[in-house]
Design an enzyme around this catalytic site. Sequence first.
Site, PDB file in Angstrom:
ATOM      1  N   LEU A   1     -29.149  -0.959  29.804  1.00 42.16           N
ATOM      2  CA  LEU A   1     -30.180  -0.011  29.364  1.00 42.16           C
ATOM      3  C   LEU A   1     -31.570  -0.473  29.747  1.00 42.16           C
ATOM      4  O   LEU A   1     -32.416   0.338  30.134  1.00 42.16           O
ATOM      5  CB  LEU A   1     -30.070   0.187  27.854  1.00 42.16           C
ATOM      6  CG  LEU A   1     -28.959   1.155  27.489  1.00 42.16           C
ATOM      7  CD1 LEU A   1     -28.760   1.226  25.984  1.00 42.16           C
ATOM      8  CD2 LEU A   1     -29.240   2.553  28.046  1.00 42.16           C
TER       9      LEU A   1
ATOM     10  N   HIS B   1     -23.110 -10.739  13.321  1.00 37.04           N
ATOM     11  CA  HIS B   1     -22.923  -9.383  12.787  1.00 37.04           C
ATOM     12  C   HIS B   1     -21.862  -9.411  11.692  1.00 37.04           C
ATOM     13  O   HIS B   1     -20.775  -9.945  11.895  1.00 37.04           O
ATOM     14  CB  HIS B   1     -22.488  -8.455  13.919  1.00 37.04           C
ATOM     15  CG  HIS B   1     -22.681  -7.015  13.595  1.00 37.04           C
ATOM     16  ND1 HIS B   1     -22.019  -6.412  12.560  1.00 37.04           N
ATOM     17  CD2 HIS B   1     -23.469  -6.069  14.146  1.00 37.04           C
ATOM     18  CE1 HIS B   1     -22.396  -5.136  12.501  1.00 37.04           C
ATOM     19  NE2 HIS B   1     -23.281  -4.911  13.456  1.00 37.04           N
TER      20      HIS B   1
ATOM     21  N   ARG C   1     -28.382  -7.789   8.501  1.00 35.22           N
ATOM     22  CA  ARG C   1     -27.166  -8.453   8.969  1.00 35.22           C
ATOM     23  C   ARG C   1     -27.097  -9.930   8.595  1.00 35.22           C
ATOM     24  O   ARG C   1     -26.026 -10.432   8.282  1.00 35.22           O
ATOM     25  CB  ARG C   1     -27.098  -8.333  10.494  1.00 35.22           C
ATOM     26  CG  ARG C   1     -26.896  -6.909  10.894  1.00 35.22           C
ATOM     27  CD  ARG C   1     -26.995  -6.713  12.369  1.00 35.22           C
ATOM     28  NE  ARG C   1     -26.761  -5.305  12.640  1.00 35.22           N
ATOM     29  CZ  ARG C   1     -26.696  -4.782  13.850  1.00 35.22           C
ATOM     30  NH1 ARG C   1     -26.862  -5.542  14.913  1.00 35.22           N
ATOM     31  NH2 ARG C   1     -26.485  -3.494  13.999  1.00 35.22           N
TER      32      ARG C   1
ATOM     33  N   HIS D   1     -23.128 -11.877  17.822  1.00 33.45           N
ATOM     34  CA  HIS D   1     -23.300 -10.518  18.321  1.00 33.45           C
ATOM     35  C   HIS D   1     -24.468 -10.352  19.284  1.00 33.45           C
ATOM     36  O   HIS D   1     -24.358  -9.682  20.296  1.00 33.45           O
ATOM     37  CB  HIS D   1     -23.487  -9.614  17.106  1.00 33.45           C
ATOM     38  CG  HIS D   1     -23.641  -8.173  17.432  1.00 33.45           C
ATOM     39  ND1 HIS D   1     -22.664  -7.468  18.099  1.00 33.45           N
ATOM     40  CD2 HIS D   1     -24.638  -7.302  17.184  1.00 33.45           C
ATOM     41  CE1 HIS D   1     -23.074  -6.214  18.245  1.00 33.45           C
ATOM     42  NE2 HIS D   1     -24.267  -6.090  17.715  1.00 33.45           N
TER      43      HIS D   1
ATOM     44  N   GLU E   1     -32.519  -7.543  26.217  1.00 33.80           N
ATOM     45  CA  GLU E   1     -32.018  -8.690  25.448  1.00 33.80           C
ATOM     46  C   GLU E   1     -32.290 -10.018  26.141  1.00 33.80           C
ATOM     47  O   GLU E   1     -32.243 -11.072  25.511  1.00 33.80           O
ATOM     48  CB  GLU E   1     -30.509  -8.504  25.179  1.00 33.80           C
ATOM     49  CG  GLU E   1     -29.999  -9.431  24.099  1.00 33.80           C
ATOM     50  CD  GLU E   1     -28.540  -9.218  23.715  1.00 33.80           C
ATOM     51  OE1 GLU E   1     -28.017  -8.103  23.932  1.00 33.80           O
ATOM     52  OE2 GLU E   1     -27.921 -10.159  23.191  1.00 33.80           O
TER      53      GLU E   1
ATOM     54  N   ARG F   1     -32.563  -9.519  14.186  1.00 35.11           N
ATOM     55  CA  ARG F   1     -32.754  -8.135  14.651  1.00 35.11           C
ATOM     56  C   ARG F   1     -32.126  -7.170  13.665  1.00 35.11           C
ATOM     57  O   ARG F   1     -30.969  -7.313  13.305  1.00 35.11           O
ATOM     58  CB  ARG F   1     -32.091  -7.950  16.010  1.00 35.11           C
ATOM     59  CG  ARG F   1     -32.031  -6.501  16.435  1.00 35.11           C
ATOM     60  CD  ARG F   1     -31.494  -6.340  17.819  1.00 35.11           C
ATOM     61  NE  ARG F   1     -30.077  -6.495  17.945  1.00 35.11           N
ATOM     62  CZ  ARG F   1     -29.182  -5.519  17.750  1.00 35.11           C
ATOM     63  NH1 ARG F   1     -29.581  -4.317  17.389  1.00 35.11           N
ATOM     64  NH2 ARG F   1     -27.900  -5.747  17.906  1.00 35.11           N
TER      65      ARG F   1
HETATM   66  C1  FAD Z   1     -20.305  -4.236  20.451  1.00 34.34           C
HETATM   67  C2  FAD Z   1     -21.794  -4.073  20.431  1.00 34.34           C
HETATM   68  C3  FAD Z   1     -22.381  -3.006  19.783  1.00 34.34           C
HETATM   69  C4  FAD Z   1     -23.758  -2.860  19.760  1.00 34.34           C
HETATM   70  N1  FAD Z   1     -24.294  -1.790  19.101  1.00 34.34           N
HETATM   71  C5  FAD Z   1     -25.629  -1.629  19.099  1.00 34.34           C
HETATM   72  C6  FAD Z   1     -26.211  -0.503  18.464  1.00 34.34           C
HETATM   73  O1  FAD Z   1     -25.525   0.336  17.910  1.00 34.34           O
HETATM   74  N2  FAD Z   1     -27.559  -0.387  18.485  1.00 34.34           N
HETATM   75  C7  FAD Z   1     -28.356  -1.302  19.098  1.00 34.34           C
HETATM   76  O2  FAD Z   1     -29.559  -1.129  19.085  1.00 34.34           O
HETATM   77  N3  FAD Z   1     -27.815  -2.365  19.732  1.00 34.34           N
HETATM   78  C8  FAD Z   1     -26.492  -2.558  19.753  1.00 34.34           C
HETATM   79  N4  FAD Z   1     -25.961  -3.636  20.390  1.00 34.34           N
HETATM   80  C9  FAD Z   1     -26.834  -4.512  21.176  1.00 34.34           C
HETATM   81  C10 FAD Z   1     -27.165  -3.846  22.501  1.00 34.34           C
HETATM   82  O3  FAD Z   1     -26.038  -3.168  22.971  1.00 34.34           O
HETATM   83  C11 FAD Z   1     -27.602  -4.836  23.566  1.00 34.34           C
HETATM   84  O4  FAD Z   1     -28.561  -5.696  23.051  1.00 34.34           O
HETATM   85  C12 FAD Z   1     -28.218  -4.105  24.748  1.00 34.34           C
HETATM   86  O5  FAD Z   1     -27.345  -3.104  25.207  1.00 34.34           O
HETATM   87  C13 FAD Z   1     -28.556  -5.050  25.870  1.00 34.34           C
HETATM   88  O6  FAD Z   1     -29.017  -4.289  26.959  1.00 34.34           O
HETATM   89  P1  FAD Z   1     -29.576  -4.994  28.254  1.00 34.34           P
HETATM   90  O7  FAD Z   1     -29.909  -3.923  29.213  1.00 34.34           O
HETATM   91  O8  FAD Z   1     -30.651  -5.959  27.870  1.00 34.34           O
HETATM   92  O9  FAD Z   1     -28.356  -5.871  28.797  1.00 34.34           O
HETATM   93  P2  FAD Z   1     -26.869  -5.466  29.255  1.00 34.34           P
HETATM   94  O10 FAD Z   1     -26.464  -4.103  28.873  1.00 34.34           O
HETATM   95  O11 FAD Z   1     -26.015  -6.616  28.832  1.00 34.34           O
HETATM   96  O12 FAD Z   1     -26.963  -5.458  30.811  1.00 34.34           O
HETATM   97  C14 FAD Z   1     -27.055  -6.637  31.556  1.00 34.34           C
HETATM   98  C15 FAD Z   1     -27.072  -6.271  33.002  1.00 34.34           C
HETATM   99  O13 FAD Z   1     -27.420  -7.420  33.749  1.00 34.34           O
HETATM  100  C16 FAD Z   1     -26.505  -7.581  34.815  1.00 34.34           C
HETATM  101  N5  FAD Z   1     -26.499  -9.015  35.115  1.00 34.34           N
HETATM  102  C17 FAD Z   1     -26.456 -10.047  34.262  1.00 34.34           C
HETATM  103  N6  FAD Z   1     -26.544 -11.201  34.925  1.00 34.34           N
HETATM  104  C18 FAD Z   1     -26.668 -10.876  36.222  1.00 34.34           C
HETATM  105  C19 FAD Z   1     -26.804 -11.642  37.392  1.00 34.34           C
HETATM  106  N7  FAD Z   1     -26.858 -12.976  37.375  1.00 34.34           N
HETATM  107  N8  FAD Z   1     -26.877 -10.988  38.568  1.00 34.34           N
HETATM  108  C20 FAD Z   1     -26.838  -9.629  38.628  1.00 34.34           C
HETATM  109  N9  FAD Z   1     -26.737  -8.865  37.533  1.00 34.34           N
HETATM  110  C21 FAD Z   1     -26.648  -9.489  36.356  1.00 34.34           C
HETATM  111  C22 FAD Z   1     -25.213  -6.995  34.330  1.00 34.34           C
HETATM  112  O14 FAD Z   1     -24.411  -6.675  35.423  1.00 34.34           O
HETATM  113  C23 FAD Z   1     -25.733  -5.792  33.554  1.00 34.34           C
HETATM  114  O15 FAD Z   1     -25.992  -4.744  34.449  1.00 34.34           O
HETATM  115  C24 FAD Z   1     -24.580  -3.799  20.405  1.00 34.34           C
HETATM  116  C25 FAD Z   1     -24.001  -4.880  21.051  1.00 34.34           C
HETATM  117  C26 FAD Z   1     -22.614  -5.043  21.033  1.00 34.34           C
HETATM  118  C27 FAD Z   1     -22.042  -6.259  21.634  1.00 34.34           C
END
Ligand code: FAD
Length: 669
Positions: free
Chosen positions: A45, A268, A339, A432, A456, A466
């Site tokens: 995201l 969590h 949490r 979590h 994140e 959080r």
């Molecule tokens: C089961 C679960 C339920 C959740 N529910 C909620 C919720 O209801 N509400 C809420 O606010 N939060 C929730 N969270 C937390 C939230 O989902 C995450 O914090 C958030 O989606 C992280 O988004 P991000 O874009 O930072 O990372 P991510 O979605 O983890 O994306 C990481 C990206 O980086 C890429 N990447 C990583 N390392 C490399 C690399 N070395 N080279 C190339 N690409 C790389 C991956 O391929 C991916 O595309 C939940 C988490 C979990 C585990």
Amino acid sequence: MALDSKVPNTNGPLSEMWTNYKDHINLVNPANKRNIDVIVVGTGLAGGSAAATLAELGYNVKAFCFQDSPRRAHSIAAQGGINAAKNYQGDGDSTYRLFYDTVKGGDYRSREANVYRLAEVSTNIIDQCVAQGVPLAREYGGLLDNRSFGGALVSRTFYAKGQTGQQLLLGAYSAMNRQIGRGKIKMYNRHEMLDLVIVDGKARGIIARNLVTGEIERHSAHAVVVGSGGYGNVFFLSTNAMGSNATAAWKIHKKGAFFANPCYTQIHPTCIPVSGDHQSKLTLMSESLRNDGRIWVPKNIEDAIAIREGRKTAIDLSEDERDYYLERRYPAFGNLVPRDVASRAAKERCDAGYGVNKTGQAVFLDFAAAIQRYGKEKAYVKGIEHTATPEQIIEMGTAVVADKYGNLFQMYEKIVDENPYKMPMKIFPAVHYTMGGTWVDYNLMTTIPGCFSIGESNFSDHGANRLGASALMQGLADGYFVLPYTIGAYLAPDIKTGPIPTNTPEFEAAENNVRTQLERFVNNKGSHSVDYFHKILGKIMWDKVGMARNAQGLTEAIQEISELRERFYKEVLVPGTMDSFNQELEKAMRVADFLELGELFAKDALHRKESCGGHFREEYQTPEGEAQRDDENFAYVAAWEYTGKPSEAILHKEELKFENIKLVQRSYK
Ligand SMILES: Cc1cc2nc3c(=O)[nH]c(=O)nc-3n(C[C@H](O)[C@H](O)[C@H](O)COP(=O)(O)OP(=O)(O)OC[C@H]3O[C@@H](n4cnc5c(N)ncnc54)[C@H](O)[C@@H]3O)c2cc1C
């Protein structure tokens, strides 16, 4: 190096800071944006929304992810929802209240200016996503629906059944796709960033490995944005997607980006308990369940033992034999305490012997009362409140609960093989989310000029804890509404720089560095798999750096992790070659980074002699067992500088000033 948070010194009210800032920063002329390249590592995201927006603005974006599609990013797993201060319920929500709850919920360890901005742009996120067609839940009248989450007394959480992350990600992904189709985003699926390239002190590119062919590639840009997610998998078992890892964030740390508050981990409270040592992942039951589910353990220890031994079940116990311990201890918030509080309370009950599964590490999450309540409400609406049978009430109530949480109940039943409508779920806390990450200033830039970190992967606006539904909010705020402005201010002087060449000594050195690490693993020919070491690391982390920590355990953990790292390099076996698809090699590179991060994590936890949020030091607790903060000595962000070894990392402090919110002991009573 002194840490400069670059919080604008507007002398005006906090509520005008971001607007004033945007009014005065440097802009890049639309015609010049096409002369500028930006690398975005990660298309969850945070990265996905950033890539789409930057491309829409006119920059040339190269986006990377290690999955086969951005749609597989870990963000897809988010179930519960996303916060925004829209006040649709008319229950008094406002930007200030979201700001206040977030700072308080984070145990006063976040930067006021960032959190205020987050609360302010939260409302735009919802509009943006609705415009993209994200199917957020609606009420009968057509307005968007909200539910409440832990740590808040208002309903501000927008959701799409139990698939909020997935739907939001599809929105960001379709925005990306539009730009991929136009050639403004070049998408590198199945590519892993393995090093950052710095030229003349600025981030100018990355080294990535094509995970299918094994080819090592050089990619240049005028700025690099890392949105690579969190590092919860340092614990091996967590609710994170199995591929989630710390490599991108750790590599930039090794190149000069400070790593902040590594010890702040969110545990969590509502996950399916560990069932044995065959597991590689834990499953979350969304926090939204705490809206209707009541958490309890038996009041009498004999009943707990009988349940553990299979002689009794939850439904054999009457109301007065149950201890609804959250409602008892925290009457104001009840089951909706944040949490960290709910997790510790579950641990406390289980440690005292009241756990309800075989391992004694589980509590009940019970929907019987909600089923009754909803059933009676339905009967009333249908005008059969006096004639409905108990079975009809249960049937109607079950249908309402199924409507709200059906897919979660289904998931539970598939995993546990027990019907949660009839028998209370068993849950236990699990790792979590990670509040720590690369330190960033107000512009979301790390301590490396031109290297940004979002979502994140940065140390985030959540402080030491959080609140639920705030990670999605922060990731999308960063990607859609903050970075696109701040990166422009940084890039404005670069409009005449021209493309960054990749045939330079800096790229050469970084590529050689990566190649050497890969070669070392495939040539090692040790005797243990990568997972073998990862599991040992995870156990040390959970036992000694997990839900509760103390000085002795942390000191031991530091020593044990450092010894484990040595063993890993001597004894790891990575079959296959480096010029092919080789998942063991991918894992080895990631676990190598976890083995360094884990040590810094424990070091950070040891130095922070206080309890706050997700960091609970057993030595620092109130007489009632609540976290005891030490604002006088620890109201700062701990940002660590890499010097070659995690044990020798240098601590830098960003003092946190609270001018708009008064620091008080957090209480949810
Ligand atoms: C089961 C679960 C339920 C959740 N529910 C909620 C919720 O209801 N509400 C809420 O606010 N939060 C929730 N969270 C937390 C939230 O989902 C995450 O914090 C958030 O989606 C992280 O988004 P991000 O874009 O930072 O990372 P991510 O979605 O983890 O994306 C990481 C990206 O980086 C890429 N990447 C990583 N390392 C490399 C690399 N070395 N080279 C190339 N690409 C790389 C991956 O391929 C991916 O595309 C939940 C988490 C979990 C585990």
